[in-house]
Design an enzyme around this catalytic site. Structure first.
Site, PDB file in Angstrom:
ATOM      1  N   ASP A 188      49.494  46.466  40.908  1.00 57.16           N
ATOM      2  CA  ASP A 188      48.639  47.028  42.065  1.00 57.16           C
ATOM      3  C   ASP A 188      49.502  47.836  43.047  1.00 57.16           C
ATOM      4  O   ASP A 188      50.770  47.968  43.067  1.00 57.16           O
ATOM      5  CB  ASP A 188      48.034  45.678  42.802  1.00 57.16           C
ATOM      6  CG  ASP A 188      49.501  44.808  43.117  1.00 57.16           C
ATOM      7  OD1 ASP A 188      50.331  44.476  42.625  1.00 57.16           O
ATOM      8  OD2 ASP A 188      49.320  44.163  44.457  1.00 57.16           O
ATOM      9  N   GLU A 244      50.988  41.644  43.858  1.00 56.38           N
ATOM     10  CA  GLU A 244      52.096  41.488  44.384  1.00 56.38           C
ATOM     11  C   GLU A 244      51.906  42.048  45.954  1.00 56.38           C
ATOM     12  O   GLU A 244      52.681  41.511  46.888  1.00 56.38           O
ATOM     13  CB  GLU A 244      53.190  42.423  43.686  1.00 56.38           C
ATOM     14  CG  GLU A 244      54.751  42.057  44.511  1.00 56.38           C
ATOM     15  CD  GLU A 244      55.037  43.016  45.509  1.00 56.38           C
ATOM     16  OE1 GLU A 244      56.178  42.830  46.010  1.00 56.38           O
ATOM     17  OE2 GLU A 244      54.272  43.780  45.799  1.00 56.38           O
TER      18      GLU A 244
END
Length: 394
Positions: free
Chosen positions: A75, A138
């Site tokens: 991400d 994350e």
């Protein structure tokens, strides 16, 4: 560089395709498809997605050895204002030896490098099993996605990919999001004596918090307590009303030994004589692209590996053997390794190409030279760390 032209090209092409597959936390499906396809193309023995959306690939060796995880998150953060970029944030332009785009340095460069590295090793070179993990979430909640993979894989060690300039990080500060609520009583602003202004109380909370000394240790340095956000209630456009509540949000950077209980206890003692307030570590949740909801307190402990341990010495030796100066250090930012090392107690390291100063900025880029050095570094760690674990009886 010892890499042949083919893996060099593989790494650059993979990084560009990953940048062209944008995704915030919970929206990593496009990047996951790129990761999965590349692992299959490189001949990983097993490739699968777990129920939260992590993509996992396994390379099995001919020699006995441990289970090691090499991980980087898929991400990215928001691109910010488009007008601040001189290139397409998701175009993956290759210019002057650099790949530009959101996530190039943080941390799709690490992901491209570690997949390429593990995929380039011969089975006869590999001891045990090497797992490449593209993790989810994350940027919203460190460690929540990776924990799911680690609990299933049960590795003996973890290398987390983040931009360290291909230096070896053997520790990091932790992070906590702490929320203070000041409670008051509403009244008309023309007669404030009839109420209790929560904003004034919040100001006193901030004054006391800012006056407290922060802990320090030899490895991670001094802790940090930075205010990020303040908001009173009621919100505008309602006017002429004293706020009956006020919220103050702080970002706390943690050093070794700090726990949720110890940190909150410090502020409770400092504010014991102030009436009408509360505090807590913020709870964060997000829905993964597979529909699973991950939720946890936003508290991530600091950690540090002993520099004289076989694990660290093995990593230093492996990188030096590959012509990479490891210069072991600790990083001031928080990563998924807080879960691996700080919470689960696994031997961990942070390593990856690129500069952390490129993270989250317009015109983010990763130099191709750094990317290829990262591939070499991951290859060296994949071959050297199993020997280090064997020497310490892991």
């Amino acid at each position: 560089m010892g890499l042949s032209v083919e893996p060099q090209n593989e790494a650059v092409d993979l990084l560009r395709r990953l940048v062209q597959a944008p995704g915030l936390s919970g929206q990593e499906a496009a990047a996951a498809a790129v990761v999965e396809a590349q692992m299959l193309r490189l001949g990983f023995d097993r490739v699968w997605r777990d129920e939260v959306g992590n993509v996992i690939g396994e390379r099995r060796g001919d020699l006995p050895g441990p289970r090691l995880v090499f991980e980087a998150h898929m991400d990215v953060v928001e691109m910010g204002r488009r007008e601040d970029w001189s290139v397409d944030p998701f175009g993956a332009a290759l210019r002057d030896g650099k790949v530009y785009g959101r996530g190039a340095a943080d941390t799709k460069g690490s992901l491209a490098a570690l997949i390429t590295a593990l995929g380039s090793l011969e089975r006869a070179q590999i001891r045990g099993s090497l797992f490449a993990v593209g993790s989810v979430g994350e940027e919203t909640l460190e460690g929540a996605g990776l924990r799911h993979a680690l609990e299933a894989l049960q590795p003996q060690g973890v290398v987390v990919g983040e931009p360290t300039g291909c230096r070896l990080a053997m520790g990091q500060k932790g992070r906590a999001r702490i929320v203070f609520w000041a409670r008051g009583r509403a009244a008309h602003s023309s007669t404030p004596q009839l109420g209790e202004n929560a904003l004034i109380k919040a100001a006193e909370i901030v004054r006391r918090v800012e006056s407290l000394p922060l802990p320090e240790d030899a490895w991670l340095g001094r802790g940090v307590m930075a205010p990020l956000f303040i908001q009173s209630e009621p919100l505008p456009p309602l006017s002429s009303t004293l706020p009956h509540a006020c919220q103050v949000v702080y970002d706390r950077r943690l050093v070794l030994g700090e726990t949720e209980e110890s940190v909150l206890g410090e502020y409770r003692r400092a504010l014991a004589d102030v009436p009408g307030w509360e505090l807590a570590v913020e709870e964060v949740s997000f829905e993964t692209y597979t529909g699973r909801v991950l939720r946890a307190p936003d508290f991530h402990p600091g950690w540090h590996m002993p520099p004289d341990s076989a694990w660290v010495r093995g990593a230093v030796s492996a990188l030096e053997g590959a012509g990479i100066d490891p210069r072991p250090h600790a990083v001031p930012y928080c990563t998924n390794a807080s879960t691996a090392a700080g919470e689960m107690g696994l031997p961990a390291l942070i390593f990856g190409p690129g500069d952390i100063e490129q993270a989250h900025v317009p015109d983010e880029y990763l130099a191709v030279e750094d990317l290829l050095r990262g591939v070499e570094g991951y290859r060296a760690l994949a071959l050297g760390l199993p020997l280090a674990l064997a020497s310490q009886g892991a």
